[in-house]
Design an enzyme around this catalytic site. Structure first.
Site, PDB file in Angstrom:
ATOM      1  N   GLU A  75       0.824  -1.214   0.000  1.00 48.74           N
ATOM      2  CA  GLU A  75       0.000   0.000   0.000  1.00 48.74           C
ATOM      3  C   GLU A  75       0.862   1.271   0.000  1.00 48.74           C
ATOM      4  OE1 GLU A  75      -4.178  -1.465   1.702  1.00 48.74           O
ATOM      5  OE2 GLU A  75      -2.670  -1.330   3.253  1.00 48.74           O
ATOM      6  N   HIS A  95      -2.176   4.361   7.893  1.00 47.13           N
ATOM      7  CA  HIS A  95      -3.316   3.686   7.252  1.00 47.13           C
ATOM      8  C   HIS A  95      -3.720   2.506   8.126  1.00 47.13           C
ATOM      9  CE1 HIS A  95      -5.846   1.511   4.539  1.00 47.13           C
ATOM     10  NE2 HIS A  95      -4.972   0.545   4.358  1.00 47.13           N
ATOM     11  N   HIS A  97      -7.080  -0.491   9.112  1.00 46.29           N
ATOM     12  CA  HIS A  97      -8.357  -1.112   8.748  1.00 46.29           C
ATOM     13  C   HIS A  97      -9.226  -1.073  10.018  1.00 46.29           C
ATOM     14  CE1 HIS A  97      -6.474  -3.695   5.260  1.00 46.29           C
ATOM     15  NE2 HIS A  97      -6.187  -2.394   5.168  1.00 46.29           N
ATOM     16  N   TYR A 122     -12.839  18.505  17.924  1.00 46.91           N
ATOM     17  CA  TYR A 122     -11.522  17.918  17.675  1.00 46.91           C
ATOM     18  C   TYR A 122     -11.442  17.228  16.326  1.00 46.91           C
ATOM     19  CZ  TYR A 122     -10.329  19.438  22.223  1.00 46.91           C
ATOM     20  OH  TYR A 122     -10.090  20.248  23.288  1.00 46.91           O
ATOM     21  N   HIS A 162     -12.609  -0.344   3.181  1.00 48.53           N
ATOM     22  CA  HIS A 162     -11.191  -0.633   3.388  1.00 48.53           C
ATOM     23  C   HIS A 162     -10.649   0.046   4.653  1.00 48.53           C
ATOM     24  CE1 HIS A 162      -6.978  -0.859   1.293  1.00 48.53           C
ATOM     25  NE2 HIS A 162      -6.907  -1.074   2.581  1.00 48.53           N
TER      26      HIS A 162
HETATM   27 ZN    ZN Z   1      -5.234  -1.375   3.664  1.00 44.46          ZN
END
Ligand code: ZN
Length: 213
Positions: A75, A95, A97, A122, A162
């Protein structure tokens, strides 16, 4: 300890903390962060946030070409796209999940241009407007191109079905902003059928003026 050794330790400590709290699972999620010379450390492909080794991170040069260590996450294009388009505003990218963010990304009434309703200050301060991008197959180059097409206008992006991708000026900012996105997604889902009172338009405008995307 050198700047690089410290950053290697910090990436592993933040990753372990995210993993321990269930914010990403298995071998999902990736983190990258820049050193002051522009080179980038990034978590390797197939690695678990629970068991990272500071000596086993991938290293890229300032043009984001591979230098040393294990093979970077597949990724990587998500990270590269944010570094290329946000420049000094991207010192690190996270990143995950994470469950509630993914859940929110799949709901039919989620606004793709502004994913989170204005429930707390926030979220606006740390994330700006969160952009929802469509689903892409993991590893599809189109995913990186879609992030690049935003031209650096967003620091926080949610990939449908995702998970979130968030850039921050430094590693701690990127991690905390990602946590804010997950907590805000959770709050949104918890209150969605309860008619919660959002922040007023004036309050949102004031926050947006002080904290641009
Ligand atoms: Zn991912």
């Amino acid at each position: 300890m050198s700047e690089e050794a410290t950053l290697r330790e910090d990436i592993c400590r933040f990753a372990q903390s995210l993993y321990a709290r269930g914010l990403t699972h298995g071998s999902t999620g990736n983190i990258s962060a820049r050193l002051s010379d522009g080179s980038v450390l990034i978590t390797p492909t197939g690695s678990s946030f629970g068991f990272l080794d500071p000596a086993r991170l991938s290293k890229l040069d300032a043009s984001l070409a591979f230098v040393s260590g294990p093979k970077p996450t597949k990724e990587l294009p998500l990270h590269s796209a944010l570094y290329r388009t946000r420049h000094e505003r991207a010192g690190a990218v996270v990143h995950l999940h994470s469950t509630y963010s993914v859940a929110l990304s799949m709901l039919p009434d989620t606004d793709p241009d502004d994913v989170l309703p204005p429930l707390t200050p926030y979220a606006i301060m740390q994330l700006g407007r969160v952009k929802l991008l469509p689903y892409f197959r993991p590893g599809d180059d189109a995913m990186g191109r879609a992030v690049e097409a935003l031209e650096g206008t967003r620091s926080a992006i949610l990939l449908a079905n995702h998970g979130p991708v968030v850039a921050g000026r430094d590693l701690a900012s990127a991690v905390y902003a990602t946590e804010e996105l997950e907590a805000s997604a959770r709050l949104t889902l918890l209150t969605r059928d309860m008619k919660p009172c959002p922040l007023s338009c004036d309050a949102v405008a004031e926050l947006r003026a002080r904290h641009p995307d």
